[in-house]
Design an enzyme around this catalytic site. Structure first.
Site, PDB file in Angstrom:
ATOM      1  N   ASN A  12       0.859  -1.195   0.000  1.00 35.83           N
ATOM      2  CA  ASN A  12       0.000   0.000   0.000  1.00 35.83           C
ATOM      3  C   ASN A  12       0.891   1.238   0.000  1.00 35.83           C
ATOM      4  O   ASN A  12       1.585   1.508   0.978  1.00 35.83           O
ATOM      5  CB  ASN A  12      -0.900  -0.032   1.243  1.00 35.83           C
ATOM      6  CG  ASN A  12      -1.807   1.181   1.341  1.00 35.83           C
ATOM      7  OD1 ASN A  12      -1.807   2.045   0.458  1.00 35.83           O
ATOM      8  ND2 ASN A  12      -2.556   1.276   2.427  1.00 35.83           N
ATOM      9  N   HIS A  96     -10.088   0.702   4.761  1.00 37.22           N
ATOM     10  CA  HIS A  96      -8.777   0.752   5.417  1.00 37.22           C
ATOM     11  C   HIS A  96      -8.876   1.599   6.696  1.00 37.22           C
ATOM     12  O   HIS A  96      -9.687   2.542   6.764  1.00 37.22           O
ATOM     13  CB  HIS A  96      -7.730   1.342   4.464  1.00 37.22           C
ATOM     14  CG  HIS A  96      -6.342   1.230   4.972  1.00 37.22           C
ATOM     15  ND1 HIS A  96      -5.808   2.149   5.850  1.00 37.22           N
ATOM     16  CD2 HIS A  96      -5.389   0.306   4.762  1.00 37.22           C
ATOM     17  CE1 HIS A  96      -4.582   1.797   6.143  1.00 37.22           C
ATOM     18  NE2 HIS A  96      -4.290   0.672   5.500  1.00 37.22           N
ATOM     19  N   GLU A 144      -5.910  -5.620  10.531  1.00 35.69           N
ATOM     20  CA  GLU A 144      -4.845  -4.645  10.776  1.00 35.69           C
ATOM     21  C   GLU A 144      -5.137  -3.882  12.065  1.00 35.69           C
ATOM     22  O   GLU A 144      -5.940  -2.952  12.066  1.00 35.69           O
ATOM     23  CB  GLU A 144      -4.754  -3.637   9.620  1.00 35.69           C
ATOM     24  CG  GLU A 144      -4.172  -4.168   8.346  1.00 35.69           C
ATOM     25  CD  GLU A 144      -3.609  -3.057   7.470  1.00 35.69           C
ATOM     26  OE1 GLU A 144      -4.254  -2.015   7.295  1.00 35.69           O
ATOM     27  OE2 GLU A 144      -2.489  -3.230   6.980  1.00 35.69           O
ATOM     28  N   ALA A 205       3.230  -1.132   4.182  1.00 28.73           N
ATOM     29  CA  ALA A 205       3.422   0.202   3.621  1.00 28.73           C
ATOM     30  C   ALA A 205       4.800   0.744   4.021  1.00 28.73           C
ATOM     31  O   ALA A 205       5.763   0.637   3.271  1.00 28.73           O
ATOM     32  CB  ALA A 205       2.309   1.148   4.059  1.00 28.73           C
TER      33      ALA A 205
HETATM   34  O1  G3P Z   1      -2.384  -1.171   4.349  1.00 22.01           O
HETATM   35  C1  G3P Z   1      -1.292  -1.649   5.092  1.00 22.01           C
HETATM   36  C2  G3P Z   1      -0.831  -0.603   6.050  1.00 22.01           C
HETATM   37  O2  G3P Z   1      -1.901  -0.037   6.768  1.00 22.01           O
HETATM   38  C3  G3P Z   1       0.223  -1.122   7.002  1.00 22.01           C
HETATM   39  O3  G3P Z   1       1.033  -0.019   7.310  1.00 22.01           O
HETATM   40  O4  G3P Z   1       3.226   1.074   7.577  1.00 22.01           O
HETATM   41  O5  G3P Z   1       2.446  -0.623   9.273  1.00 22.01           O
HETATM   42  O6  G3P Z   1       3.129  -1.372   6.977  1.00 22.01           O
HETATM   43  P1  G3P Z   1       2.530  -0.260   7.819  1.00 22.01           P
END
Ligand code: G3P
Length: 229
Positions: A12, A96, A144, A205
């Protein structure tokens, strides 16, 4: 018929300034080269202003970061599913943590995606939300925990139970729904643990975008997903 393979590595791009301008295409081309080298399913989610340019430049699946259940026609500023379909996007993140929508809109979008043959990747923050969303039959649910997003503290190490509980919850409702996980994932080890817990892939991300070597980190994250013959 699923339009994606598992395990999947979903990158992402969010709105990080490291991916502005041509850099969204650059990281997508790197992802494409690694997908070709490893045969791992790598899906990239660019920000809307560069979505069409990225889709035009790579052959791997490209997903939007958000869509609206808005009408075709006079719906200024909305992101209409039919439009992302028209530019050959293969799906979208929905709900999200950084772009939450109502359960009613999620339900309508999942149905609209089914009719358009688009892949619905619906995000959830908790087991209760995983259960509610699973009943709507999306293609994919991504768990998440919001407090770990961007933290560099991998969900698969900090809260492994939320992954296994998400998998168990979804399997009780519909085994055809794939469960992915994300938040804080940084290394190949974080990915391996997530897969061992039953996830069919990961979302990431900052662990990629903030790295100073996109090729090396994407390859590291892909390795646990390489299928042995
Ligand atoms: O969509 C995936 C994202 O929300 C995860 O973020 O920076 O923890 O990899 P991150």
């Amino acid at each position: 018929m699923k339009k994606y393979r598992t395990p999947s590595l979903v990158i992402n791009l969010k709105n990080y300034d490291e991916i502005y301008s041509h850099f969204s295409v650059d990281i997508s081309k790197i992802s494409e080269s690694i997908a070709t080298e490893t045969d791992v399913e790598i899906i990239v989610c660019p920000p809307n202003p560069v979505l069409y340019k990225v889709v035009e430049n790579v052959s791997i699946p490209i997903y939007a970061q958000h869509v609206d259940d808005a009408k075709i026609g006079s719906s200024t500023g909305s992101i209409v599913p039919e439009l992302i379909k028209s530019i050959n996007c293969q799906g979208s993140l929905i709900n999200h943590s950084e772009k939450r929508i109502s359960i009613n809109e999620i339900e309508k979008l999942i149905q609209r995606f089914r009719e358009l043959d688009l892949t619905s990747l619906v995000c959830a923050q908790s087991i209760d939300e995983v259960e509610s969303i699973a009943k709507l039959k999306p293609d994919i649910i991504a768990i998440e925990p919001p407090e770990l997003i961007g933290s560099g503290r991998a969900v698969s190490k900090v809260n492994p139970k939320i992954i296994s509980d998400s998998v168990d919850t979804v399997n009780l409702i519909d085994k055809n729904i794939d469960v992915l996980c994300g938040a804080g994932i940084m290394t190949g080890e974080d990915v391996s643990i997530a897969l061992e817990l039953g996830a069919k892939g990961i979302l990431i991300a900052s662990g990629v975008i903030k790295s100073n070597d996109w090729k090396t980190i994407i390859l590291e994250l892909s390795k646990p997903m390489i299928k042995s013959d």
